[in-house]
Design a protein around this motif. Structure first.
Motif, PDB file in Angstrom:
ATOM      1  N   ASP A  41      -1.245  -6.154  -3.104  1.00  0.00           N
ATOM      2  CA  ASP A  41      -1.076  -7.435  -3.806  1.00  0.00           C
ATOM      3  C   ASP A  41      -0.982  -8.574  -2.795  1.00  0.00           C
ATOM      4  O   ASP A  41      -0.599  -9.677  -3.122  1.00  0.00           O
ATOM      5  CB  ASP A  41       0.176  -7.402  -4.696  1.00  0.00           C
ATOM      6  CG  ASP A  41       1.436  -7.153  -3.869  1.00  0.00           C
ATOM      7  OD1 ASP A  41       1.329  -7.001  -2.641  1.00  0.00           O
ATOM      8  OD2 ASP A  41       2.536  -7.110  -4.457  1.00  0.00           O
ATOM      9  N   GLY A  42      -1.325  -8.271  -1.523  1.00  0.00           N
ATOM     10  CA  GLY A  42      -1.289  -9.301  -0.479  1.00  0.00           C
ATOM     11  C   GLY A  42      -2.584 -10.095  -0.478  1.00  0.00           C
ATOM     12  O   GLY A  42      -3.481  -9.852  -1.296  1.00  0.00           O
ATOM     13  N   ASN A  43      -2.700 -11.011   0.450  1.00  0.00           N
ATOM     14  CA  ASN A  43      -3.865 -11.885   0.487  1.00  0.00           C
ATOM     15  C   ASN A  43      -5.065 -11.282   1.205  1.00  0.00           C
ATOM     16  O   ASN A  43      -6.182 -11.771   1.056  1.00  0.00           O
ATOM     17  CB  ASN A  43      -3.500 -13.201   1.181  1.00  0.00           C
ATOM     18  CG  ASN A  43      -2.614 -14.067   0.296  1.00  0.00           C
ATOM     19  OD1 ASN A  43      -2.828 -14.148  -0.913  1.00  0.00           O
ATOM     20  ND2 ASN A  43      -1.611 -14.705   0.885  1.00  0.00           N
ATOM     21  N   LEU A  44      -4.832 -10.239   2.019  1.00  0.00           N
ATOM     22  CA  LEU A  44      -5.902  -9.900   2.956  1.00  0.00           C
ATOM     23  C   LEU A  44      -6.505  -8.504   2.857  1.00  0.00           C
ATOM     24  O   LEU A  44      -7.701  -8.338   3.103  1.00  0.00           O
ATOM     25  CB  LEU A  44      -5.397 -10.109   4.399  1.00  0.00           C
ATOM     26  CG  LEU A  44      -4.989 -11.552   4.740  1.00  0.00           C
ATOM     27  CD1 LEU A  44      -4.441 -11.645   6.145  1.00  0.00           C
ATOM     28  CD2 LEU A  44      -6.176 -12.495   4.578  1.00  0.00           C
ATOM     29  N   VAL A  70      -8.269 -12.520  -0.597  1.00  0.00           N
ATOM     30  CA  VAL A  70      -7.891 -13.559  -1.549  1.00  0.00           C
ATOM     31  C   VAL A  70      -9.023 -14.570  -1.794  1.00  0.00           C
ATOM     32  O   VAL A  70      -9.127 -15.156  -2.865  1.00  0.00           O
ATOM     33  CB  VAL A  70      -6.600 -14.274  -1.089  1.00  0.00           C
ATOM     34  CG1 VAL A  70      -6.810 -15.096   0.159  1.00  0.00           C
ATOM     35  CG2 VAL A  70      -6.015 -15.129  -2.179  1.00  0.00           C
ATOM     36  N   VAL A  71      -9.887 -14.753  -0.787  1.00  0.00           N
ATOM     37  CA  VAL A  71     -10.961 -15.741  -0.922  1.00  0.00           C
ATOM     38  C   VAL A  71     -12.303 -15.055  -1.182  1.00  0.00           C
ATOM     39  O   VAL A  71     -13.113 -15.515  -1.978  1.00  0.00           O
ATOM     40  CB  VAL A  71     -11.049 -16.626   0.356  1.00  0.00           C
ATOM     41  CG1 VAL A  71     -12.194 -17.617   0.263  1.00  0.00           C
ATOM     42  CG2 VAL A  71      -9.736 -17.364   0.581  1.00  0.00           C
ATOM     43  N   ASP A 251       3.601  -5.240   7.599  1.00  0.00           N
ATOM     44  CA  ASP A 251       2.508  -6.219   7.636  1.00  0.00           C
ATOM     45  C   ASP A 251       2.491  -7.151   8.866  1.00  0.00           C
ATOM     46  O   ASP A 251       2.300  -8.355   8.719  1.00  0.00           O
ATOM     47  CB  ASP A 251       2.588  -7.061   6.335  1.00  0.00           C
ATOM     48  CG  ASP A 251       1.280  -7.795   6.050  1.00  0.00           C
ATOM     49  OD1 ASP A 251       0.248  -7.428   6.648  1.00  0.00           O
ATOM     50  OD2 ASP A 251       1.296  -8.744   5.246  1.00  0.00           O
ATOM     51  N   PRO A 252       2.604  -6.571  10.090  1.00  0.00           N
ATOM     52  CA  PRO A 252       2.592  -7.456  11.269  1.00  0.00           C
ATOM     53  C   PRO A 252       1.187  -7.730  11.808  1.00  0.00           C
ATOM     54  O   PRO A 252       0.992  -7.795  13.030  1.00  0.00           O
ATOM     55  CB  PRO A 252       3.430  -6.664  12.280  1.00  0.00           C
ATOM     56  CG  PRO A 252       3.133  -5.241  11.939  1.00  0.00           C
ATOM     57  CD  PRO A 252       2.866  -5.167  10.456  1.00  0.00           C
ATOM     58  N   GLU A 253       0.216  -7.935  10.922  1.00  0.00           N
ATOM     59  CA  GLU A 253      -1.153  -8.140  11.426  1.00  0.00           C
ATOM     60  C   GLU A 253      -1.331  -9.506  12.100  1.00  0.00           C
ATOM     61  O   GLU A 253      -2.327  -9.735  12.793  1.00  0.00           O
ATOM     62  CB  GLU A 253      -2.171  -7.972  10.293  1.00  0.00           C
ATOM     63  CG  GLU A 253      -2.131  -9.093   9.283  1.00  0.00           C
ATOM     64  CD  GLU A 253      -2.804  -8.753   7.974  1.00  0.00           C
ATOM     65  OE1 GLU A 253      -3.971  -8.354   8.009  1.00  0.00           O
ATOM     66  OE2 GLU A 253      -2.158  -8.902   6.917  1.00  0.00           O
TER      67      GLU A 253
END
Ligand SMILES: Nc1ncnc2c1ncn2[C@@H]1O[C@H](COP(=O)(O)OP(=O)(O)O)[C@@H](O)[C@H]1O
Ligand SMILES: CSC[C@H]1O[C@H](OP(=O)(O)O)[C@H](O)[C@@H]1O
Length: 400
Positions: A41-44, A70-71, A251-253
C-alpha cells in the motif's frame, strides 16, 4: 535462511511468480501448500505475502518496479533502491536487530528483498489514528535513531571505512525525490503539488515568504551535502510496525549518508500530524512520545559516544553538546519541511486527510502549514521538544 545475492534477469513478479520463487528458493518445506497476496500500500513497490496454509508460516517478498507505482510508468525509477533497502536493513541489524525485520534473501537483478513477515504488528500511523497509543514506540524509536545514526557516523565508525559505506549507499534517484518533493516543489507553484482549493491563500503565503524560502534553501543544502550518518531517509510512521511490546522499522530504500537531524525531524513531524488530528484531550500522549523520542535519543547517543566514540575530539568538553544541539535544530527545520510537504505536496498522510468534517480538516491543514513555516524559520530558538506544544497552540490561535 540468510541474505545472499545472485544474478537473474529482472521481471516483475505476480502472485504465482512469488510462490514459484519461494518454492525455488526452498523457503518453505517441500510440498507446502502456499498462498500469496500482493499487500503493498506504499507509493513505490510491490509487496507479496507468501503463506504456508497448513503451518501459517509466512514471508514477505518486496520487489521494486522500474517506475514509481503511485504514478506509473511515466515516472521511471531505479531498481537499485532494492539493493539499498536490503543493505540498509542489514547494516541497521548490526546495531539494533530487535528493531528491523530479518532479511532472508535478496537478489539485486530481480530487485527483491525477502524478509520476515511482520503482519502480527500494526503500521504505527494506522495504530495512532485509531487511538492505540503504542506505549513503547518512542522508547524504541529513540534507541533505533541513536544507535543506527551514531554507529554509522564519523563519531562512531572508522572514518576511512565510513567512506566506503558512503560509496555503497550513493542513492541519487531516491534522494532526488526527496530534494524535489520535500525541499522544493511545495515552496513553488509546481505541478506535483496537491491541495484543496480552500488552502490556496495559505499556499500562496508560503510561495511568497522569502524568509521561509531562504531558510528552506539552507535545509535543502544540508540534505544535499551533510554526509553525517547512514540515515533511513523516509522515517515516517507508515514505515514503522508496532504493538504494545515490539517496534520494527521497515522500508529504508531512501537510505543514504545524510544529516542525522533528517531522520529525527521526520519522526517529530509525523508524530505532530497525529497531534494535530487529535482532540486536545488526547494529544498529551503523543507530545510525550515526541519528548521521549528525543530524550532516549540523547541518552543512547551520549552513552554510545562516551563508550565507543572513535573521533579523537570526542572527549573535548562541549563537543557532544554542540553535536546534539545542531542535530535538534536541524531536526526542527526538517520537521517543518515534512509538515508542509505532507500537507500540500504530492504525498499526503492519512492523519490529516481523514479528518472529518471537511471544515476541520482544512482548519487543521492551515495550522499545519503555519506550524511548518514557524518550525523552519524559528528552528534556532526552539531548543527542546516541550516547545512544540507552545508552537502548535500559538499557530492554532493565529490561524483561527
Ligand atoms: N516485512 C513486512 N511484513 C508485513 N507487511 C509488510 C512488510 N513490509 C511491507 N509490508 C506491507 O506493505 C506495505 C508497503 O510496504 P513499504 O515497504 O512501505 O512499501 P513502499 O516502499 O512501496 O512504500 C506496508 O505498509 C505493509 O502493509
Ligand atoms: C513518489 S514517492 C512519494 C513519497 O513516497 C515515499 O514514501 P513511501 O515509500 O513510504 O510510501 C516517500 O516518502 C516519497 O517522498
Amino acid at each position: 535462511m540468510c541474505a545472499n545475492k545472485k544474478s537473474s534477469a529482472y521481471e516483475p513478479l505476480n502472485e504465482n511468480g512469488a510462490i514459484a520463487l519461494a518454492k525455488k528458493l526452498q523457503l518453505f518445506e517441500e510440498n507446502s501448500q502456499l498462498t500469496c497476496n500482493e499487500i503493498g500500500d506504499g507509493n513505490l513497490n510491490l509487496v507479496f505475502k507468501v503463506k504456508n496454509i497448513e503451518s501459517g508460516e509466512s514471508i514477505i517478498i518486496k520487489q521494486a518496479l522500474p517506475y514509481a507505482k503511485v504514478v506509473g510508468e511515466s515516472w521511471p525509477l531505479t531498481l537499485d533502491r532494492s539493493r539499498i533497502e536490503t543493505n540498509a536493513l542489514l547494516k541497521q541489524a548490526e546495531f539494533v536487530p530487535q528493531y528491523v525485520p530479518r532479511v532472508f534473501y535478496s537478489d539485486e537483478a530481480l530487485a527483491i528483498t525477502i524478509m520476515e513477515d511482520l503482519s502480527h504488528l500494526q503500521i504505527a500511523r494506522a495504530a495512532l489514528i485509531e487511538g492505540n497509543d503504542l506505549p513503547l514506540l518512542s522508547q524504541h524509536i529513540g534507541e533505533f535513531l541513536a544507535k543506527t545514526l551514531f554507529y554509522t557516523s564519523d563519531y562512531g565508525l572508522n572514518q576511512h571505512y565510513k567512506k566506503t559505506l558512503v560509496k555503497q549507499f550513493i542513492n541519487p534517484d531516491l534522494c532526488k525525490i526527496t530534494e524535489d518533493l520535500v525541499f522544493t516543489d511545495p515552496f513553488f507553484n509546481h505541478n506535483t503539488n496537491d491541495y484543496e482549493q480552500e488552502l490556496q491563500q495559505d499556499v500562496e503565503k508560503i510561495w511568497e515568504d522569502q524568509t521561509l524560502k531562504l531558510e528552506t534553501a539552507k535545509l535543502k543544502q544540508l540534505f544535499l551535502t551533510k554526509a553525517e550518518a547512514l540515515v533511513h531517509g523516509d522515517l515516517h510512521t507508515g514505515s514503522i510496525f508496532a504493538d504494545e511490546n515490539e517496534t520494527k522499522v521497515i522500508d529504508p530504500e531512501f537510505a543514504y549518508f545524510g544529516p542525522i537531524g533528517f531522520d529525527v525531524g521526520q519522526v517529530f513531524a509525523n508524530l505532530l500530524f497525529n497531534v494535530l488530528a487529535r482532540n486536545p484531550e488526547h494529544q498529551g500522549v503523543i507530545y510525550n512520545h515526541i519528548e521521549t523520542t528525543w530524550d532516549v535519543f540523547v541518552t543512547e547517543f551520549s552513552n554510545a559516544w562516551n563508550k565507543d566514540a572513535l573521533e579523537i575530539f570526542a572527549k573535548v568538553d562541549g563537543y557532544l553538546e554542540h553535536v546534539l544541539t545542531e542535530i535538534f535544530e536541524e531536526a526542527v527545520g526538517f520537521a517543518g519541511c515534512e509538515i508542509i510537504r505532507r500537507t500540500i505536496g504530492l504525498a499526503h498522510v492519512a492523519d490529516l486527510d481523514t479528518i472529518e468534517p471537511f471544515e476541520r480538516r482544512i482548519a487543521t491543514k492551515q495550522v499545519a502549514l503555519s506550524l511548518g513555516s514557524e518550525l523552519i524559520k524559528n528552528r534556532k530558538s526552539i531548543t527542546s521538544p516541550q516547545q512544540f506544544k507552545e508552537y502548535v497552540k500559538q499557530t492554532a490561535v493565529s490561524v483561527n
